[in-house]
Scaffold this motif. Structure first.
Motif, PDB file in Angstrom:
ATOM      1  N   PRO A 169       9.622  -8.148   6.465  1.00  0.00           N
ATOM      2  CA  PRO A 169      10.765  -7.963   5.584  1.00  0.00           C
ATOM      3  C   PRO A 169      10.609  -8.719   4.275  1.00  0.00           C
ATOM      4  N   MET A 170      11.514  -8.425   3.356  1.00  0.00           N
ATOM      5  CA  MET A 170      11.563  -9.124   2.074  1.00  0.00           C
ATOM      6  C   MET A 170      13.042  -9.199   1.709  1.00  0.00           C
ATOM      7  N   GLU A 171      13.504 -10.387   1.314  1.00  0.00           N
ATOM      8  CA  GLU A 171      14.928 -10.561   1.050  1.00  0.00           C
ATOM      9  C   GLU A 171      15.155 -11.521  -0.101  1.00  0.00           C
ATOM     10  N   LYS A 172      16.029 -11.099  -1.018  1.00  0.00           N
ATOM     11  CA  LYS A 172      16.456 -11.906  -2.164  1.00  0.00           C
ATOM     12  C   LYS A 172      15.281 -12.536  -2.905  1.00  0.00           C
ATOM     13  N   VAL A 173      14.478 -11.666  -3.512  1.00  0.00           N
ATOM     14  CA  VAL A 173      13.311 -12.117  -4.267  1.00  0.00           C
ATOM     15  C   VAL A 173      13.248 -11.396  -5.608  1.00  0.00           C
ATOM     16  N   VAL A 174      12.548 -12.016  -6.531  1.00  0.00           N
ATOM     17  CA  VAL A 174      12.069 -11.342  -7.730  1.00  0.00           C
ATOM     18  C   VAL A 174      10.593 -11.100  -7.450  1.00  0.00           C
ATOM     19  N   TYR A 175      10.128  -9.881  -7.716  1.00  0.00           N
ATOM     20  CA  TYR A 175       8.724  -9.592  -7.426  1.00  0.00           C
ATOM     21  C   TYR A 175       8.006  -9.060  -8.657  1.00  0.00           C
ATOM     22  N   LEU A 176       6.707  -9.332  -8.674  1.00  0.00           N
ATOM     23  CA  LEU A 176       5.828  -8.870  -9.743  1.00  0.00           C
ATOM     24  C   LEU A 176       4.784  -7.958  -9.139  1.00  0.00           C
ATOM     25  N   ILE A 177       4.533  -6.843  -9.768  1.00  0.00           N
ATOM     26  CA  ILE A 177       3.389  -6.005  -9.440  1.00  0.00           C
ATOM     27  C   ILE A 177       2.374  -6.293 -10.535  1.00  0.00           C
ATOM     28  N   MET A 178       1.175  -6.683 -10.098  1.00  0.00           N
ATOM     29  CA  MET A 178       0.154  -7.110 -11.051  1.00  0.00           C
ATOM     30  C   MET A 178      -1.131  -6.326 -10.831  1.00  0.00           C
ATOM     31  N   SER A 179      -1.906  -6.208 -11.882  1.00  0.00           N
ATOM     32  CA  SER A 179      -3.246  -5.632 -11.759  1.00  0.00           C
ATOM     33  C   SER A 179      -4.239  -6.761 -11.957  1.00  0.00           C
ATOM     34  N   ARG A 180      -5.361  -6.636 -11.277  1.00  0.00           N
ATOM     35  CA  ARG A 180      -6.376  -7.681 -11.382  1.00  0.00           C
ATOM     36  C   ARG A 180      -7.604  -7.135 -12.072  1.00  0.00           C
ATOM     37  N   SER A 181      -8.084  -7.889 -13.025  1.00  0.00           N
ATOM     38  CA  SER A 181      -9.312  -7.570 -13.732  1.00  0.00           C
ATOM     39  C   SER A 181     -10.122  -8.853 -13.778  1.00  0.00           C
ATOM     40  N   LYS A 182     -11.176  -8.914 -12.975  1.00  0.00           N
ATOM     41  CA  LYS A 182     -11.985 -10.124 -12.797  1.00  0.00           C
ATOM     42  C   LYS A 182     -11.093 -11.266 -12.325  1.00  0.00           C
ATOM     43  N   ASP A 183     -10.948 -12.321 -13.106  1.00  0.00           N
ATOM     44  CA  ASP A 183     -10.118 -13.463 -12.707  1.00  0.00           C
ATOM     45  C   ASP A 183      -8.747 -13.463 -13.386  1.00  0.00           C
ATOM     46  N   THR A 184      -8.357 -12.330 -13.973  1.00  0.00           N
ATOM     47  CA  THR A 184      -7.106 -12.246 -14.712  1.00  0.00           C
ATOM     48  C   THR A 184      -6.128 -11.317 -14.007  1.00  0.00           C
ATOM     49  N   PHE A 185      -4.873 -11.752 -13.938  1.00  0.00           N
ATOM     50  CA  PHE A 185      -3.800 -10.922 -13.412  1.00  0.00           C
ATOM     51  C   PHE A 185      -2.883 -10.543 -14.567  1.00  0.00           C
ATOM     52  N   ASN A 186      -2.593  -9.258 -14.678  1.00  0.00           N
ATOM     53  CA  ASN A 186      -1.678  -8.763 -15.709  1.00  0.00           C
ATOM     54  C   ASN A 186      -0.438  -8.203 -15.036  1.00  0.00           C
ATOM     55  N   ILE A 187       0.726  -8.572 -15.542  1.00  0.00           N
ATOM     56  CA  ILE A 187       1.982  -8.087 -14.969  1.00  0.00           C
ATOM     57  C   ILE A 187       2.200  -6.649 -15.419  1.00  0.00           C
ATOM     58  N   LEU A 188       2.327  -5.752 -14.436  1.00  0.00           N
ATOM     59  CA  LEU A 188       2.611  -4.350 -14.719  1.00  0.00           C
ATOM     60  C   LEU A 188       4.095  -4.040 -14.604  1.00  0.00           C
ATOM     61  N   TYR A 189       4.757  -4.724 -13.661  1.00  0.00           N
ATOM     62  CA  TYR A 189       6.144  -4.395 -13.359  1.00  0.00           C
ATOM     63  C   TYR A 189       6.824  -5.610 -12.753  1.00  0.00           C
ATOM     64  N   VAL A 190       8.093  -5.797 -13.086  1.00  0.00           N
ATOM     65  CA  VAL A 190       8.887  -6.878 -12.497  1.00  0.00           C
ATOM     66  C   VAL A 190      10.251  -6.311 -12.122  1.00  0.00           C
ATOM     67  N   SER A 191      10.738  -6.707 -10.954  1.00  0.00           N
ATOM     68  CA  SER A 191      12.053  -6.287 -10.497  1.00  0.00           C
ATOM     69  C   SER A 191      12.538  -7.271  -9.445  1.00  0.00           C
ATOM     70  N   ASP A 192      13.684  -6.959  -8.841  1.00  0.00           N
ATOM     71  CA  ASP A 192      14.203  -7.812  -7.780  1.00  0.00           C
ATOM     72  C   ASP A 192      14.545  -6.955  -6.570  1.00  0.00           C
ATOM     73  N   CYS A 193      14.708  -7.614  -5.446  1.00  0.00           N
ATOM     74  CA  CYS A 193      15.016  -6.920  -4.198  1.00  0.00           C
ATOM     75  C   CYS A 193      16.066  -7.726  -3.448  1.00  0.00           C
ATOM     76  N   GLU A 194      17.123  -7.068  -3.052  1.00  0.00           N
ATOM     77  CA  GLU A 194      18.164  -7.721  -2.244  1.00  0.00           C
ATOM     78  C   GLU A 194      17.653  -7.896  -0.823  1.00  0.00           C
ATOM     79  N   LYS A 195      17.192  -6.781  -0.206  1.00  0.00           N
ATOM     80  CA  LYS A 195      16.665  -6.847   1.152  1.00  0.00           C
ATOM     81  C   LYS A 195      15.965  -5.536   1.478  1.00  0.00           C
ATOM     82  N   THR A 196      14.824  -5.625   2.159  1.00  0.00           N
ATOM     83  CA  THR A 196      14.158  -4.416   2.633  1.00  0.00           C
ATOM     84  C   THR A 196      13.423  -4.696   3.938  1.00  0.00           C
ATOM     85  N   GLU A 197      13.447  -3.712   4.792  1.00  0.00           N
ATOM     86  CA  GLU A 197      12.685  -3.718   6.045  1.00  0.00           C
ATOM     87  C   GLU A 197      11.686  -2.558   6.008  1.00  0.00           C
TER      88      GLU A 197
END
Length: 165
Positions: free
Chosen positions: A22-50
């Motif tokens: 599960p995941m509950e009450k979080v802010v999450y980042l979707i990132m892409s990885r290129s070598k040793d670098t992470f780039n933020i593609l998307y940011v949002s929040d989640c109340e709760k998910t199963e």
């Protein structure tokens, strides 16, 4: 492992396909990885998910893959906010979007607005002419702002400001 984004310490990043509910009450980042670098593609929040398909069912999933080049380059980082109301999570999301401008949040990037207003024309009633304290010439209106006006002397170049009445 953790990653610092602004003043927030996110857990991860981990490969997106390794995530499980599960995941509950979080802010999450979707990132892409290129070598040793992470780039933020998307940011949002989640109340709760199963739901195990929470990310793959997201309407942005395909754009995430397009921007990263492959699903294997997608990563997830989360910032737990267990005792926070939804408004606080939204504020964190907004700050990150404003600062990093993630490619898949483009429709959510706030437009920069100036914190002043320029009035379109000179109102001689509110800003009557006055003499330059340096050379005595009549000061000319250069710019009218929301609460003040800027005047400049055409002879000596002295600038002065007056509060609008």
């Amino acid at each position: 492992m953790s990653i610092q984004i602004l003043q927030y310490e996110f857990l991860g990043p981990i490969k997106l396909d390794e995530w499980g509910p599960p995941m509950e009450k979080v802010v999450y980042l979707i990132m892409s990885r290129s070598k040793d670098t992470f780039n933020i593609l998307y940011v949002s929040d989640c109340e709760k998910t199963e739901d195990a398909g929470f990310f793959t069912k997201n309407p942005n999933f395909k754009p995430w893959i397009d921007k990263s080049g492959s699903e294997k380059f997608l990563y997830l980082a989360i910032y737990p906010m267990f005792d926070s109301p939804p408004e606080h999570r939204k504020l964190v999301v907004s700050k990150i979007i404003s600062h990093y401008k993630p490619l898949c949040n483009v429709q959510e990037i706030p437009e920069d607005k100036p914190d002043y207003i320029i009035k379109p024309q000179f109102d001689s009633e509110n800003n009557p002419p006055f003499s330059c304290p340096c050379c005595g010439s009549e000061m000319k209106l250069e710019k009218t702002l929301e609460k003040s006006s800027i005047f400049k002397c055409p002879e000596c170049g002295l600038s002065d400001s007056k509060l609008n009445s």
